[in-house]
Each structure stands twice: as structure tokens, then as C-alpha cells.
Design a protein around this motif. Structure first.
Motif, short mmCIF file in Angstrom:
data_model
loop_
_atom_site.label_atom_id
_atom_site.label_comp_id
_atom_site.label_asym_id
_atom_site.label_seq_id
_atom_site.Cartn_x
_atom_site.Cartn_y
_atom_site.Cartn_z
N MET A 188 0.84 -1.20 0.00
CA MET A 188 0.00 0.00 0.00
C MET A 188 0.87 1.25 0.00
O MET A 188 1.83 1.35 0.76
N ASP A 189 0.52 2.19 -0.85
CA ASP A 189 1.29 3.43 -0.96
C ASP A 189 0.58 4.56 -0.20
O ASP A 189 -0.34 5.19 -0.70
N ILE A 190 1.03 4.76 1.05
CA ILE A 190 0.35 5.72 1.94
C ILE A 190 0.45 7.16 1.42
O ILE A 190 -0.49 7.93 1.53
N ARG A 191 1.60 7.49 0.85
CA ARG A 191 1.76 8.86 0.35
C ARG A 191 0.75 9.18 -0.74
O ARG A 191 0.20 10.27 -0.79
N THR A 192 0.54 8.21 -1.59
CA THR A 192 -0.44 8.41 -2.67
C THR A 192 -1.84 8.53 -2.08
O THR A 192 -2.64 9.37 -2.50
N LEU A 193 -2.13 7.68 -1.10
CA LEU A 193 -3.44 7.75 -0.44
C LEU A 193 -3.66 9.14 0.16
O LEU A 193 -4.71 9.76 -0.01
N GLU A 194 -2.64 9.62 0.83
CA GLU A 194 -2.72 10.93 1.46
C GLU A 194 -2.92 12.04 0.42
O GLU A 194 -3.75 12.94 0.59
N ALA A 195 -2.17 11.93 -0.68
CA ALA A 195 -2.28 12.94 -1.75
C ALA A 195 -3.67 12.88 -2.39
O ALA A 195 -4.28 13.91 -2.68
N ASN A 196 -4.18 11.67 -2.61
CA ASN A 196 -5.52 11.52 -3.19
C ASN A 196 -6.58 12.14 -2.29
O ASN A 196 -7.48 12.85 -2.76
N LEU A 197 -6.47 11.86 -0.99
CA LEU A 197 -7.45 12.40 -0.04
C LEU A 197 -7.40 13.92 -0.03
O LEU A 197 -8.42 14.60 -0.06
N ARG A 198 -6.17 14.45 -0.03
CA ARG A 198 -6.01 15.90 -0.02
C ARG A 198 -6.64 16.50 -1.27
O ARG A 198 -7.33 17.51 -1.22
N ASP A 199 -6.42 15.83 -2.40
CA ASP A 199 -6.96 16.31 -3.67
C ASP A 199 -8.49 16.29 -3.67
O ASP A 199 -9.13 17.27 -4.08
N VAL A 200 -9.08 15.21 -3.18
CA VAL A 200 -10.55 15.12 -3.13
C VAL A 200 -11.10 16.21 -2.22
O VAL A 200 -12.06 16.91 -2.57
N ARG A 201 -10.47 16.39 -1.06
CA ARG A 201 -10.96 17.42 -0.12
C ARG A 201 -10.83 18.83 -0.72
O ARG A 201 -11.70 19.67 -0.53
N ARG A 202 -9.74 19.06 -1.43
CA ARG A 202 -9.57 20.38 -2.05
C ARG A 202 -10.63 20.61 -3.13
O ARG A 202 -11.24 21.67 -3.20
#
Ligand code: PLP
Length: 233
Positions: A1-15
Motif C-alpha cells: 500500500m502506498d500511503i503517500r499516494t493515499l494521502e495525496a488523493n485524499l487531499r486532492d478530493v478534499r480540495r
């Protein structure tokens, strides 16, 4: 699992959610992200929760039950978003805090009965097939109001809003009328002032169209793939 990508995806969706709120002159507090974890295992779901997600959506009772046990103790709300069979209603009460997908008066009756037995009411959204696609679950828009009148008579059934799924399209703009239709239906129902019925929530918008849905009044967006792209192999 790529946590950094997960974090970036979540940030992008929230933005993108925040930007859509701003375009529609809405407060970001009015819209909640329901992370749809049906395609990932509980480890990925746990990582997402550790990143701050508080609402999780699942469309199958059995899979949700397993994840629920694996993630026990975490402070999250589980949302049932998939088609529900009446004989599964009792399991729903063990896991979920809201059902988005009530698509018949018979199902509503089963939920009401179970709520009485449990001594706990289950907030429910009525799913409407606003696009008229045959493959989609949900009450036809033409008969939704009548069905809601019937459901409102059930002693332990609490309607908290409406839910819809738009057809799959390339350009989200083409499904805007589907979301407008759901909002208009909610306004119509609210105008009836039925006891036990509140049009507090509009559950609409998925990966392909959540921004348009927010512009048209969504309070709950159900987003899956946009969060998990590139996270698991
Ligand atoms: C899978 C699913 C979603 C999320 O879809 P994505 O396109 O992955 O964002 C939302 N709502 C329902 C009812 C679903 O089954």
C-alpha cells in the motif's frame, strides 16, 4: 500500500470538494465525505481513517461486517450505500449508522420493525432513480413522493433525505440535471411536512461527478476510486 499516494488523493478530493463549495457559495461544513471502501481491504481503510476520514461507505453487508470487526474501536460512522435485502436488515443494525439505499416500502417496513426490536431508530435515505436507467436501483422519480408518504406512516422509520446515483458518463456536466431533479424532489417532500420525515441530506456524487453534485446541493458525497487510485497494485 502506498500511503503517500493515499494521502495525496485524499487531499486532492478534499480540495476539490472545498472548491466546489466555494463555487456554489456553500460552507465546506455542509458537505461530508463518505469514503467508499468496498474495493479495498481493512488495512487501506484503516490508513484512510488515520488520515482523518470519519465516514465510511460499504455496499455489501457481509463485507462491511468483516471490516467492521477488523476495525473495531475506531470512531467512525458506517454508511450502507448498496442495495439491501430485507433478510439482511438485522445485520445492518450491528454495523451501520445510516442506510442510503432504501428503495422500496417493503424494505422500509422491515427496517421499521427491526428498529422497534432494537429500540434504536436507523436514519435512512430514500434512493431515487432520477436518471430512469433500468439497471439502477431506486424508486422511479414519479412514484417516490407517494412511496415516501407511505413510509412516513411507519412508526419507527426515520427518513433523513434522498440518495441517487447518476449514470456513468465521460462529462460530469451532462448529469447535472439528475442532481437538480433530486434536490427538487427533496424540496417537494419537505413542503409536505410529513411527520418523521426530514430532508436533511442529499447523498449524491461519486468519483466522476462529486463536484457537480456539491454545486447542486449534495450533503454527502460517496467517493471511492478517486481515493484509491495508485494506492494498491
Ligand atoms: C461504489 C459506489 C460509490 C463510489 O464510486 P466511485 O466511482 O468509486 O467513487 C458510490 N456510491 C455507490 C452506491 C457505490 O456503489
Amino acid at each position: 500500500m502506498d500511503i503517500r499516494t493515499l494521502e495525496a488523493n485524499l487531499r486532492d478530493v478534499r480540495r476539490r470538494m472545498a472548491d466546489a463549495c466555494e463555487r456554489a457559495d456553500r460552507s465546506p461544513d455542509e458537505v461530508r465525505l463518505v469514503a467508499v471502501t468496498k474495493t479495498v481491504d481493512s488495512e487501506v481503510a484503516r490508513a484512510l481513517i488515520e488520515l482523518g476520514v470519519r465516514d465510511v461507505g460499504e455496499n455489501r453487508v457481509q463485507e462491511a461486517q468483516q471490516k467492521y470487526e477488523e476495525l473495531s474501536g475506531l470512531d467512525i460512522a458506517w454508511h450502507m450505500i448498496g442495495h439491501l435485502q430485507r433478510n439482511k436488515v438485522k445485520y445492518v443494525f450491528r454495523v451501520f449508522e445510516m442506510i442510503h439505499s432504501v428503495d422500496s416500502t417493503r424494505l422500509a417496513r422491515a427496517i421499521s420493525k427491526r428498529a422497534e426490536f432494537e429500540g434504536r431508530e436507523m436514519p435512512a435515505l430514500v434512493q431515487v432513480n432520477t436518471s430512469g436507467e433500468e439497471s439502477k436501483y431506486g424508486l422511479p422519480a414519479e412514484s417516490a413522493v407517494e412511496a415516501i408518504r407511505v413510509m412516513a406512516e411507519l412508526p419507527h422509520f426515520r427518513i433523513r433525505g434522498l440518495m441517487t446515483m447518476a449514470p456513468f458518463v465521460d462529462d460530469a456536466e451532462t448529469v447535472r440535471p439528475v442532481f437538480v431533479r433530486l434536490r427538487e424532489l427533496a424540496d417537494e417532500v419537505a413542503g409536505l411536512e410529513l411527520e418523521g420525515v426530514e430532508m436533511e441530506h442529499l447523498s449524491m456524487g461519486m468519483t466522476q461527478d462529486f463536484e457537480v453534485a456539491i454545486e447542486e446541493g449534495a450533503t454527502l458525497v460517496r467517493v471511492g476510486s478517486a481515493l484509491f487510485r495508485g494506492v494498491t497494485d
